[in-house]
Design an enzyme around this catalytic site. Structure first.
Site, PDB file in Angstrom:
ATOM      1  N   LYS A 171      29.478  31.436  28.739  1.00 64.67           N
ATOM      2  CA  LYS A 171      29.055  32.201  29.914  1.00 64.67           C
ATOM      3  C   LYS A 171      28.115  33.290  29.430  1.00 64.67           C
ATOM      4  O   LYS A 171      28.206  33.721  28.279  1.00 64.67           O
ATOM      5  CB  LYS A 171      30.285  32.845  30.563  1.00 64.67           C
ATOM      6  CG  LYS A 171      30.108  33.243  31.989  1.00 64.67           C
ATOM      7  CD  LYS A 171      30.487  32.128  32.951  1.00 64.67           C
ATOM      8  CE  LYS A 171      30.217  32.544  34.386  1.00 64.67           C
ATOM      9  NZ  LYS A 171      30.596  31.499  35.323  1.00 64.67           N
ATOM     10  N   GLY A 214      36.913  35.515  52.033  1.00 67.50           N
ATOM     11  CA  GLY A 214      35.545  35.326  51.526  1.00 67.50           C
ATOM     12  C   GLY A 214      34.919  34.089  52.136  1.00 67.50           C
ATOM     13  O   GLY A 214      35.328  32.965  51.842  1.00 67.50           O
ATOM     14  N   VAL A 215      33.930  34.325  53.006  1.00 68.66           N
ATOM     15  CA  VAL A 215      33.270  33.193  53.659  1.00 68.66           C
ATOM     16  C   VAL A 215      31.838  33.072  53.146  1.00 68.66           C
ATOM     17  O   VAL A 215      30.893  32.944  53.916  1.00 68.66           O
ATOM     18  CB  VAL A 215      33.328  33.301  55.203  1.00 68.66           C
ATOM     19  CG1 VAL A 215      34.759  33.161  55.688  1.00 68.66           C
ATOM     20  CG2 VAL A 215      32.731  34.629  55.694  1.00 68.66           C
ATOM     21  N   GLY A 216      31.693  33.136  51.817  1.00 65.05           N
ATOM     22  CA  GLY A 216      30.397  32.960  51.180  1.00 65.05           C
ATOM     23  C   GLY A 216      30.065  31.483  51.096  1.00 65.05           C
ATOM     24  O   GLY A 216      30.503  30.680  51.934  1.00 65.05           O
ATOM     25  N   VAL A 229      30.987  28.967  49.009  1.00 64.62           N
ATOM     26  CA  VAL A 229      32.092  28.006  48.873  1.00 64.62           C
ATOM     27  C   VAL A 229      33.041  28.104  50.068  1.00 64.62           C
ATOM     28  O   VAL A 229      33.434  27.087  50.652  1.00 64.62           O
ATOM     29  CB  VAL A 229      32.881  28.233  47.556  1.00 64.62           C
ATOM     30  CG1 VAL A 229      33.992  27.210  47.427  1.00 64.62           C
ATOM     31  CG2 VAL A 229      31.957  28.174  46.349  1.00 64.62           C
TER      32      VAL A 229
HETATM   33  P1  NAD Z   1      29.505  34.101  47.396  1.00 60.04           P
HETATM   34  O1  NAD Z   1      28.988  35.357  46.786  1.00 60.04           O
HETATM   35  O2  NAD Z   1      28.585  33.210  48.150  1.00 60.04           O
HETATM   36  O3  NAD Z   1      30.713  34.441  48.393  1.00 60.04           O
HETATM   37  C1  NAD Z   1      31.687  35.409  48.157  1.00 60.04           C
HETATM   38  C2  NAD Z   1      32.018  36.049  49.482  1.00 60.04           C
HETATM   39  O4  NAD Z   1      33.109  36.939  49.279  1.00 60.04           O
HETATM   40  C3  NAD Z   1      30.859  36.864  50.056  1.00 60.04           C
HETATM   41  O5  NAD Z   1      30.629  36.491  51.403  1.00 60.04           O
HETATM   42  C4  NAD Z   1      31.343  38.302  49.927  1.00 60.04           C
HETATM   43  O6  NAD Z   1      30.849  39.149  50.956  1.00 60.04           O
HETATM   44  C5  NAD Z   1      32.850  38.116  50.016  1.00 60.04           C
HETATM   45  N1  NAD Z   1      33.629  39.213  49.432  1.00 60.04           N
HETATM   46  C6  NAD Z   1      33.365  39.954  48.334  1.00 60.04           C
HETATM   47  N2  NAD Z   1      34.342  40.865  48.126  1.00 60.04           N
HETATM   48  C7  NAD Z   1      35.241  40.682  49.131  1.00 60.04           C
HETATM   49  C8  NAD Z   1      36.463  41.294  49.474  1.00 60.04           C
HETATM   50  N3  NAD Z   1      36.956  42.319  48.767  1.00 60.04           N
HETATM   51  N4  NAD Z   1      37.158  40.814  50.544  1.00 60.04           N
HETATM   52  C9  NAD Z   1      36.660  39.806  51.287  1.00 60.04           C
HETATM   53  N5  NAD Z   1      35.493  39.184  51.008  1.00 60.04           N
HETATM   54  C10 NAD Z   1      34.794  39.619  49.956  1.00 60.04           C
HETATM   55  O7  NAD Z   1      30.254  33.324  46.210  1.00 60.04           O
HETATM   56  P2  NAD Z   1      30.685  31.800  46.174  1.00 60.04           P
HETATM   57  O8  NAD Z   1      29.657  31.033  45.432  1.00 60.04           O
HETATM   58  O9  NAD Z   1      31.119  31.367  47.536  1.00 60.04           O
HETATM   59  O10 NAD Z   1      31.961  31.897  45.221  1.00 60.04           O
HETATM   60  C11 NAD Z   1      33.215  32.361  45.705  1.00 60.04           C
HETATM   61  C12 NAD Z   1      34.184  32.467  44.559  1.00 60.04           C
HETATM   62  O11 NAD Z   1      34.338  31.189  43.950  1.00 60.04           O
HETATM   63  C13 NAD Z   1      33.735  33.405  43.426  1.00 60.04           C
HETATM   64  O12 NAD Z   1      34.857  34.024  42.872  1.00 60.04           O
HETATM   65  C14 NAD Z   1      33.103  32.472  42.417  1.00 60.04           C
HETATM   66  O13 NAD Z   1      33.161  32.991  41.107  1.00 60.04           O
HETATM   67  C15 NAD Z   1      34.005  31.256  42.555  1.00 60.04           C
HETATM   68  N6  NAD Z   1      33.367  29.988  42.165  1.00 60.04           N
HETATM   69  C16 NAD Z   1      32.209  29.585  42.773  1.00 60.04           C
HETATM   70  C17 NAD Z   1      31.628  28.387  42.397  1.00 60.04           C
HETATM   71  C18 NAD Z   1      30.376  27.879  43.065  1.00 60.04           C
HETATM   72  O14 NAD Z   1      30.030  26.707  42.870  1.00 60.04           O
HETATM   73  N7  NAD Z   1      29.685  28.680  43.859  1.00 60.04           N
HETATM   74  C19 NAD Z   1      32.213  27.592  41.393  1.00 60.04           C
HETATM   75  C20 NAD Z   1      33.406  28.025  40.802  1.00 60.04           C
HETATM   76  C21 NAD Z   1      33.967  29.241  41.201  1.00 60.04           C
END
Ligand code: NAD
Length: 370
Positions: free
Chosen positions: A95, A195-197, A199
């Site tokens: 990483k 978290g509705v990002g 994923v």
């Molecule tokens: P993202 O940044 O698109 O979404 C994260 C969401 O969480 C955002 O909408 C953010 O506003 C919200 N958030 C942040 N802090 C918060 C809190 N305290 N309470 C509520 N919501 C909060 O990220 P992502 O790509 O959707 O990834 C989500 C998680 O999954 C992360 O921890 C990431 O490390 C993990 N992950 C992602 C992937 C991938 O393919 N994207 C792969 C493995 C692991």
């Protein structure tokens, strides 16, 4: 003059000895990269290369201290070793973290300078996206090194890994539901998603299609409102999420949400989400979940869809269908972990780690043979 500055550092940073930490956690190499002209300050962590080159994304974050950045790169790179190993991939764990304000620093020269550092490792480390890094950034990095993945689909890459990650989390959640309820149907299940990002959003689509009842929270209120309007999910408060009367809790935002303060409040029987490093303390909180009678689907097992997707890109011509079919196996892997945890009487997190360590040991031995 800017000199490529790659040093395995033995000095104390912020009170922790780097070698003490890396020896305890089993890292092979930590590379400090710095360039005055672009303002680049990055750390690349190569944790383990027994199964293959160390693959893991680059996280761009405005860390409050250098110590915070070091701790993050050590933890995240180690996590990637376990994730790749348990997923049956021939990849090691690595990483990178870039320190600073993304809005002020990120530009073409900055990213290409970082690409040069990645290239200097000769393929021991392969980078990809992580927080604050996009597929377009990978294109700039790719101008200086071939050891980069997660490139845009238009140029033969595997693109955004989030949809595949969400599919894997969905598979892991179904396997956990089967263990808890005897059926993997999520129809009628009450599920909270933190978290509705990227994923979280894709995951919710799968869950809604199956007829689950969804509650959501996020710090981004605009996004929250949009996802609610699109999917019919109910919006709840940031703190309220831990007290909801739900069947399944899916952490999809930040890490360490399973801790001393939250575990006693959670009413879910199943915990299955995308966030990395969900257990604040792996050993203690893993055991606390067992004691509370909760089924925990280990994060690094069920969020491996992204790296599985990338492994398809590394293998040559990327094939989306194949990536999804490999990711579907997360269901079986999760079930195997539950079985091992039951057999040994250990938390699922420990069982998953044991499975990963055994594969590294077994394949490492195979590699040594003539
Ligand atoms: P993202 O940044 O698109 O979404 C994260 C969401 O969480 C955002 O909408 C953010 O506003 C919200 N958030 C942040 N802090 C918060 C809190 N305290 N309470 C509520 N919501 C909060 O990220 P992502 O790509 O959707 O990834 C989500 C998680 O999954 C992360 O921890 C990431 O490390 C993990 N992950 C992602 C992937 C991938 O393919 N994207 C792969 C493995 C692991």
């Amino acid at each position: 003059m800017n000199v490529m500055d790659e040093v395995d550092v033995a000095e104390k940073v912020g009170g922790i000895s780097i070698f003490e930490q890396t020896s305890k956690m089993g890292h092979e190499q930590i590379v400090f990269c710095q360039d005055n002209a672009t303002g680049l300050k990055a750390i690349i962590g190569v944790h383990n290369t027994v199964l293959g080159p160390a693959l893991g994304g680059t996280r761009f974050w405005n860390y409050a201290t250098e110590e915070e950045a070091i701790v993050d790169v050590l933890r995240l790179s180690r996590g990637m070793t376990y994730k790749a190993a348990v997923s049956g991939l021939n990849l090691g764990g690595g990483k990178a973290v870039i320190i600073g304000d993304v809005t002020k620093l990120k530009n073409e020269a900055f990213l290409r300078r970082f690409g040069k550092f990645v290239n200097s490792l000769g393929g021991r480390y392969i980078t990809a996206e992580d927080m604050n890094m996009k597929t377009s950034d990978m294109e700039y990095i790719g101008m200086e090194t071939k050891h980069v993945t997660g490139l845009p689909v238009e140029i033969g890459g595997s693109g955004d890994p989030s949809p595949v990650t969400a599919y894997g989390v969905y598979m892991g959640m179904k396997a956990a539901a089967k263990k808890a309820y005897g059926t993997d149907s999520l129809n009628g299940k009450k599920i909270s998603v933190q978290g509705v990002g990227q994923v979280g959003m894709y995951l919710i689509n799968y869950l809604v299609k199956e007829g689950a009842e969804i509650s959501i929270t996020d710090i981004n209120t605009e996004r929250l409102a949009k996802v609610s309007a699109d999917t019919g999910a109910t919006i709840v408060g940031m703190n309220e999420i831990y007290d909801l009367d739900v069947d399944i809790y899916a952490p999809c935002a930040m890490g360490a949400t399973l801790n001393d303060d939250t575990i006693g409040r959670l009413k879910a029987n199943v915990i299955a989400g995308a966030a990395n490093n969900q257990l604040e303390d792996e050993a203690r909180h893993g055991q606390m979940l067992v004691d509370a009678g909760m089924i925990y689907a280990p994060d690094f097992v069920i969020n491996a869809g992204g790296i599985i997707n990338i492994s398809g890109e590394l293998a040559g011509a990327y094939n989306k269908e194949q990536a999804y079919s490999w990711t579907e196996k997360i269901y079986d892997t999760t079930q195997n972990i539950f079985a091992l945890a039951d057999e040994k009487g250990i938390p699922t997190q420990d069982a998953a780690m044991k499975l990963a360590e055994k594969r590294i040991e077994d394949i490492g031995r195979v590699k040594l043979s003539m």
